[in-house]
Design an enzyme around this catalytic site. Structure first.
Site, PDB file in Angstrom:
ATOM      1  N   GLY A  15      43.600  32.470  51.207  1.00 29.68           N
ATOM      2  CA  GLY A  15      44.981  32.070  50.934  1.00 29.68           C
ATOM      3  C   GLY A  15      45.096  31.110  49.769  1.00 29.68           C
ATOM      4  O   GLY A  15      45.939  30.216  49.761  1.00 29.68           O
ATOM      5  N   ILE A  44      38.416  25.349  55.337  1.00 31.74           N
ATOM      6  CA  ILE A  44      37.686  25.625  54.089  1.00 31.74           C
ATOM      7  C   ILE A  44      38.520  25.160  52.890  1.00 31.74           C
ATOM      8  O   ILE A  44      38.007  24.581  51.954  1.00 31.74           O
ATOM      9  CB  ILE A  44      37.332  27.121  53.988  1.00 31.74           C
ATOM     10  CG1 ILE A  44      36.346  27.484  55.092  1.00 31.74           C
ATOM     11  CG2 ILE A  44      36.769  27.463  52.619  1.00 31.74           C
ATOM     12  CD1 ILE A  44      35.993  28.944  55.184  1.00 31.74           C
ATOM     13  N   VAL A  49      42.499  23.889  41.769  1.00 29.00           N
ATOM     14  CA  VAL A  49      42.722  23.660  40.342  1.00 29.00           C
ATOM     15  C   VAL A  49      43.286  24.959  39.768  1.00 29.00           C
ATOM     16  O   VAL A  49      43.430  25.931  40.500  1.00 29.00           O
ATOM     17  CB  VAL A  49      41.416  23.273  39.599  1.00 29.00           C
ATOM     18  CG1 VAL A  49      41.097  21.811  39.771  1.00 29.00           C
ATOM     19  CG2 VAL A  49      40.257  24.141  40.052  1.00 29.00           C
ATOM     20  N   ALA A  52      47.110  25.697  34.351  1.00 30.04           N
ATOM     21  CA  ALA A  52      47.681  26.240  33.123  1.00 30.04           C
ATOM     22  C   ALA A  52      47.637  27.761  33.179  1.00 30.04           C
ATOM     23  O   ALA A  52      46.654  28.338  33.641  1.00 30.04           O
ATOM     24  CB  ALA A  52      46.887  25.736  31.927  1.00 30.04           C
ATOM     25  N   LYS A  80      54.864  25.817  28.758  1.00 31.53           N
ATOM     26  CA  LYS A  80      53.673  25.794  27.903  1.00 31.53           C
ATOM     27  C   LYS A  80      53.855  26.785  26.753  1.00 31.53           C
ATOM     28  O   LYS A  80      54.124  27.969  26.994  1.00 31.53           O
ATOM     29  CB  LYS A  80      52.454  26.181  28.769  1.00 31.53           C
ATOM     30  CG  LYS A  80      51.163  26.334  27.990  1.00 31.53           C
ATOM     31  CD  LYS A  80      49.998  26.726  28.881  1.00 31.53           C
ATOM     32  CE  LYS A  80      48.777  27.059  28.073  1.00 31.53           C
ATOM     33  NZ  LYS A  80      47.710  27.661  28.869  1.00 31.53           N
ATOM     34  N   PRO A  98      48.879  29.479  19.641  1.00 30.38           N
ATOM     35  CA  PRO A  98      50.226  29.597  20.198  1.00 30.38           C
ATOM     36  C   PRO A  98      50.435  30.874  21.003  1.00 30.38           C
ATOM     37  O   PRO A  98      49.718  31.861  20.817  1.00 30.38           O
ATOM     38  CB  PRO A  98      51.084  29.665  18.933  1.00 30.38           C
ATOM     39  CG  PRO A  98      50.215  30.392  17.941  1.00 30.38           C
ATOM     40  CD  PRO A  98      48.790  30.030  18.267  1.00 30.38           C
ATOM     41  N   LEU A 335      38.474  34.408  42.149  1.00 31.73           N
ATOM     42  CA  LEU A 335      37.145  33.837  41.939  1.00 31.73           C
ATOM     43  C   LEU A 335      36.058  34.640  42.625  1.00 31.73           C
ATOM     44  O   LEU A 335      34.893  34.580  42.239  1.00 31.73           O
ATOM     45  CB  LEU A 335      37.126  32.388  42.429  1.00 31.73           C
ATOM     46  CG  LEU A 335      38.127  31.450  41.723  1.00 31.73           C
ATOM     47  CD1 LEU A 335      38.123  30.067  42.387  1.00 31.73           C
ATOM     48  CD2 LEU A 335      37.802  31.320  40.241  1.00 31.73           C
ATOM     49  N   THR A 346      42.607  31.624  31.694  1.00 31.31           N
ATOM     50  CA  THR A 346      42.657  33.071  31.885  1.00 31.31           C
ATOM     51  C   THR A 346      42.461  33.548  33.326  1.00 31.31           C
ATOM     52  O   THR A 346      42.649  34.728  33.611  1.00 31.31           O
ATOM     53  CB  THR A 346      41.559  33.735  31.022  1.00 31.31           C
ATOM     54  OG1 THR A 346      40.352  32.986  31.150  1.00 31.31           O
ATOM     55  CG2 THR A 346      41.973  33.799  29.577  1.00 31.31           C
ATOM     56  N   TYR A 434      42.619  46.495  19.492  1.00 29.49           N
ATOM     57  CA  TYR A 434      42.529  47.191  20.757  1.00 29.49           C
ATOM     58  C   TYR A 434      43.892  47.245  21.408  1.00 29.49           C
ATOM     59  O   TYR A 434      44.767  46.428  21.122  1.00 29.49           O
ATOM     60  CB  TYR A 434      41.466  46.620  21.689  1.00 29.49           C
ATOM     61  CG  TYR A 434      41.331  45.131  21.787  1.00 29.49           C
ATOM     62  CD1 TYR A 434      40.225  44.502  21.227  1.00 29.49           C
ATOM     63  CD2 TYR A 434      42.261  44.351  22.468  1.00 29.49           C
ATOM     64  CE1 TYR A 434      40.056  43.135  21.337  1.00 29.49           C
ATOM     65  CE2 TYR A 434      42.090  42.981  22.585  1.00 29.49           C
ATOM     66  CZ  TYR A 434      40.994  42.384  22.015  1.00 29.49           C
ATOM     67  OH  TYR A 434      40.832  41.036  22.135  1.00 29.49           O
TER      68      TYR A 434
HETATM   69  C1  LIG Z   1      37.573  23.660  36.990  1.00 30.22           C
HETATM   70  C2  LIG Z   1      38.500  24.831  37.080  1.00 30.22           C
HETATM   71  C3  LIG Z   1      39.665  24.838  36.311  1.00 30.22           C
HETATM   72  C4  LIG Z   1      40.520  25.936  36.364  1.00 30.22           C
HETATM   73  N1  LIG Z   1      41.632  25.969  35.553  1.00 30.22           N
HETATM   74  C5  LIG Z   1      42.376  27.089  35.506  1.00 30.22           C
HETATM   75  C6  LIG Z   1      43.511  27.188  34.653  1.00 30.22           C
HETATM   76  O1  LIG Z   1      43.890  26.242  33.955  1.00 30.22           O
HETATM   77  N2  LIG Z   1      44.196  28.352  34.648  1.00 30.22           N
HETATM   78  C7  LIG Z   1      43.834  29.418  35.416  1.00 30.22           C
HETATM   79  O2  LIG Z   1      44.459  30.479  35.314  1.00 30.22           O
HETATM   80  N3  LIG Z   1      42.812  29.323  36.281  1.00 30.22           N
HETATM   81  C8  LIG Z   1      42.082  28.205  36.335  1.00 30.22           C
HETATM   82  N4  LIG Z   1      41.046  28.126  37.222  1.00 30.22           N
HETATM   83  C9  LIG Z   1      40.819  29.220  38.162  1.00 30.22           C
HETATM   84  C10 LIG Z   1      41.815  29.128  39.305  1.00 30.22           C
HETATM   85  O3  LIG Z   1      41.650  27.899  39.982  1.00 30.22           O
HETATM   86  C11 LIG Z   1      41.607  30.294  40.274  1.00 30.22           C
HETATM   87  O4  LIG Z   1      41.667  31.498  39.574  1.00 30.22           O
HETATM   88  C12 LIG Z   1      42.681  30.344  41.305  1.00 30.22           C
HETATM   89  O5  LIG Z   1      42.876  29.111  41.928  1.00 30.22           O
HETATM   90  C13 LIG Z   1      42.368  31.400  42.353  1.00 30.22           C
HETATM   91  O6  LIG Z   1      41.378  30.958  43.244  1.00 30.22           O
HETATM   92  P1  LIG Z   1      41.065  31.900  44.489  1.00 30.22           P
HETATM   93  O7  LIG Z   1      42.336  32.144  45.224  1.00 30.22           O
HETATM   94  O8  LIG Z   1      40.294  33.060  44.022  1.00 30.22           O
HETATM   95  O9  LIG Z   1      40.069  31.001  45.361  1.00 30.22           O
HETATM   96  P2  LIG Z   1      40.329  29.728  46.303  1.00 30.22           P
HETATM   97  O10 LIG Z   1      41.438  28.882  45.834  1.00 30.22           O
HETATM   98  O11 LIG Z   1      38.992  29.082  46.450  1.00 30.22           O
HETATM   99  O12 LIG Z   1      40.754  30.353  47.689  1.00 30.22           O
HETATM  100  C14 LIG Z   1      39.825  30.901  48.582  1.00 30.22           C
HETATM  101  C15 LIG Z   1      40.500  31.135  49.900  1.00 30.22           C
HETATM  102  O13 LIG Z   1      39.621  31.830  50.765  1.00 30.22           O
HETATM  103  C16 LIG Z   1      39.619  31.207  52.021  1.00 30.22           C
HETATM  104  N5  LIG Z   1      38.352  31.481  52.673  1.00 30.22           N
HETATM  105  C17 LIG Z   1      37.106  31.465  52.149  1.00 30.22           C
HETATM  106  N6  LIG Z   1      36.187  31.780  53.083  1.00 30.22           N
HETATM  107  C18 LIG Z   1      36.874  32.007  54.219  1.00 30.22           C
HETATM  108  C19 LIG Z   1      36.502  32.358  55.541  1.00 30.22           C
HETATM  109  N7  LIG Z   1      35.219  32.526  55.881  1.00 30.22           N
HETATM  110  N8  LIG Z   1      37.469  32.500  56.456  1.00 30.22           N
HETATM  111  C20 LIG Z   1      38.770  32.323  56.138  1.00 30.22           C
HETATM  112  N9  LIG Z   1      39.178  31.992  54.911  1.00 30.22           N
HETATM  113  C21 LIG Z   1      38.245  31.826  53.969  1.00 30.22           C
HETATM  114  C22 LIG Z   1      39.863  29.733  51.701  1.00 30.22           C
HETATM  115  O14 LIG Z   1      40.321  29.040  52.824  1.00 30.22           O
HETATM  116  C23 LIG Z   1      40.925  29.862  50.626  1.00 30.22           C
HETATM  117  O15 LIG Z   1      42.182  30.030  51.230  1.00 30.22           O
HETATM  118  C24 LIG Z   1      40.216  27.027  37.214  1.00 30.22           C
HETATM  119  C25 LIG Z   1      39.078  26.983  38.029  1.00 30.22           C
HETATM  120  C26 LIG Z   1      38.218  25.909  37.950  1.00 30.22           C
HETATM  121  C27 LIG Z   1      36.989  25.892  38.821  1.00 30.22           C
END
Ligand SMILES: Cc1cc2nc3c(=O)[nH]c(=O)nc-3n(C[C@H](O)[C@H](O)[C@H](O)COP(=O)(O)OP(=O)(O)OC[C@H]3O[C@@H](n4cnc5c(N)ncnc54)[C@H](O)[C@@H]3O)c2cc1C
Length: 506
Positions: A15, A44, A49, A52, A80, A98, A335, A346, A434
């Site tokens: 989530g 968890i 983060v 942007a 932005k 830009p 991720l 991105t 492209y």
């Molecule tokens: C340092 C940093 C800076 C970033 N800056 C940017 C930015 O400026 N712009 C941008 O586009 N992106 C950025 N990102 C990437 C961005 O944070 C992610 O793309 C975005 O938050 C999506 O994360 P996610 O949903 O894939 O993972 P997460 O936010 O980690 O969510 C994972 C989910 O899975 C659940 N989960 C995991 N295991 C289990 C389990 N066993 N049972 C139940 N639930 C579980 C967790 O509870 C959580 O709800 C950045 C990332 C990092 C690390």
């Protein structure tokens, strides 16, 4: 009467931003073809983060039927216009990448060739002066673009928002779309012993969640695609060596905040500065080969302008992606599929693209056509590859030799695909064409010129028109840009003037 097939049971694991973006999109855009259930674990938590974004997110918000003002208010968002890069090519130099163009094509010749010709004659102003988005960003001005074909339509915008609030906002929206939500930790992923397909997620409390199609949004854990199906990881850290970030929010120090994300090069990487309505987001993205976590935390504490609002929080990651994002009946989004460091904001875009491709290739009935799966994987790979090369360029195209990190990235071998692009630019000022994927000509031009990569030649057709006429046209364009920007409200003024709609509730 022919019976409608039973809806496909989609189970989304996770989530965070990716999970809720996926769940809302599938529920809204596939309607009765699917039922969508999302499972997430507060224990968890989310990565928290990702502040942007890129302009594509506007289309995403709109397609979900979300009101822009409600969304901006809930996530304390600002506008932005691009990214302001400092000290990347050389210490003391800066440029803006830009969300917009530089000038316009004349007689089939791209604008930047005329700029190069003028520059050869010593008559050109910096290329950013010929971009409305750059000029507005540097002046701290904002107004949404028009939709006609005038100068004021030559840019786009994205949002900077509080990443911890975007998922919860989408969660509320998901409820209105009929997305089911289960709170709990998944402790087992069951597979069909014959096909290997995932059949059921088992929660810590024993609850079982069966499905037909599983979306893995479990973040860096990649619980289904990585851990259960064992999909291989393609490591790109030889080209993108940053693998940590020390994130630190701080208060605003001035009343004004810029409509632009800042990326400021640091001795072992770079730091971001993202103005939100209520605070400034900061983080030092660094390589642990060249700097310790403690040193990075101290450096970011010393670098921020405002009062720190928390202790620095270190996040760990690796650059790369899974070899395939869709295996069996599991599709990874976010991720869990891959991560490329956040220099060009991105990651959320890559989630959005994966969702868009999935919607296009969504199985008809319960049977997955392997050709659809292959096509999905091809498209996702292409998106990642394009972003990868563009990111590497920012580190590699530098003259900096003041630290081990910059010496490493300046002298490292780059992927052949990027080497080819850079050669084309250096030889003839051309940007590889492209039709799909991120980052078109203006983006590459911004970084090449901004980081001092000058072509040896440019299009000879730029010498056909009378040079005085070209110079006059360029200065006319600059004049028009300056007066448009002068008439634009300040970024904060624009938000305040629209306060009832956009500002965060006090
Ligand atoms: C340092 C940093 C800076 C970033 N800056 C940017 C930015 O400026 N712009 C941008 O586009 N992106 C950025 N990102 C990437 C961005 O944070 C992610 O793309 C975005 O938050 C999506 O994360 P996610 O949903 O894939 O993972 P997460 O936010 O980690 O969510 C994972 C989910 O899975 C659940 N989960 C995991 N295991 C289990 C389990 N066993 N049972 C139940 N639930 C579980 C967790 O509870 C959580 O709800 C950045 C990332 C990092 C690390």
């Amino acid at each position: 009467m022919k019976q409608r097939p039973a809806p496909t049971r989609v189970v989304v694991l996770g989530g965070g931003t990716a999970g809720w973006m996926s769940a809302c999109s599938l529920a809204k855009l596939l309607g009765p073809r699917v039922t969508v259930t999302l499972v997430e674990s507060e224990d968890i938590g989310i990565v928290g983060v990702g502040e942007a974004t890129l302009p594509h997110i506007r289309g995403f918000v709109e397609k979900l039927g979300i009101d822009e003002a409600a969304f901006m208010q809930a996530t304390h968002a600002t506008y932005k216009l691009g990214i302001d890069f400092k000290d990347f090519g050389r210490i003391g130099e800066s440029y803006v990448h830009p969300f917009g163009t530089f000038g316009e094509e004349v007689a089939g010749v791209p604008f930047h060739h005329y700029w190069l010709e003028l520059q050869r004659q010593g008559l050109a102003e910096p290329i950013g002066h010929y971009s409305l988005a750059v000029t507005a960003a540097l002046a701290g001005k904002f107004r949404p673009p028009t939709t006609d074909v005038s100068l004021t339509s030559t840019y786009g915008y994205a949002y900077q928002f509080d990443a911890t609030l975007f998922g919860p906002f989408l969660r509320e929206h998901g409820k209105t779309l009929g997305v089911g939500r289960i709170e709990g930790k998944v402790v087992e992923v069951r597979q069909d012993p014959e096909s290997g397909d995932v059949t059921t997620l088992v929660l810590e409390n024993g609850q079982e969640l069966a499905g037909d199609l599983f979306i893995d949004c479990s973040g860096f854990r990649s619980l289904m695609l990585g851990q259960t199906l064992g999909e291989e990881w393609e490591d790109w850290s030889q080209w993108l060596p940053t693998d940590r970030a020390a994130a630190l929010p701080c208060s605003h120090v001035t009343e004004e905040f810029t409509p632009v994300t800042s990326a400021i090069a640091m001795p072992a990487g770079w730091r971001w500065r993202i103005p939100l309505q209520h605070r400034m987001g900061n983080g030092y993205v660094f390589s642990s080969q060249f700097l310790s976590e403690d040193e990075a935390c101290a450096a970011i504490l010393g670098a921020v302008d405002g009062e720190p609002l928390a202790e620095p929080r270190v996040l760990r990651f690796r650059a790369g992606r899974r070899k395939a994002s869709w295996r069996h009946n599991v599709i990874a989004v976010g991720l869990s599929s891959g991560f490329l460091e956040p220099l060009e904001s991105t990651s959320i875009y890559l989630s959005q693209m994966a969702i868009t491709y999935l919607l296009e290739l969504f199985p008809v009935g319960r049977q997955i056509d392997p050709r659809d799966r292959d096509e999905f994987n091809r498209l996702v790979d292409m998106e990642y590859d394009r972003v990868r090369d563009f990111l590497i360029l920012h580190f590699h195209a530098t003259t900096r030799d003041d630290s081990d990190f910059w010496n490493h990235v300046r002298t490292m071998a780059v992927p052949d695909t990027l080497a080819g692009k850079m050669e084309l630019w250096r030889e003839a000022g051309r940007v590889e064409k492209y039709s799909d994927g991120l980052f078109y000509d203006a983006s590459w031009i911004a970084v090449y010129l901004g980081q001092g990569v000058m072509p040896e030649r440019h299009d000879p057709r730029t010498r056909l028109p009378d040079p005085a006429q070209v110079a006059r046209a360029m200065s006319g364009l600059r004049g028009a840009i300056v007066s448009e920007v002068a008439a634009m409200p300040g970024h904060r003024d624009f938000l305040t003037a629209n306060a009832a709609r956009l500002a965060r509730p006090s």
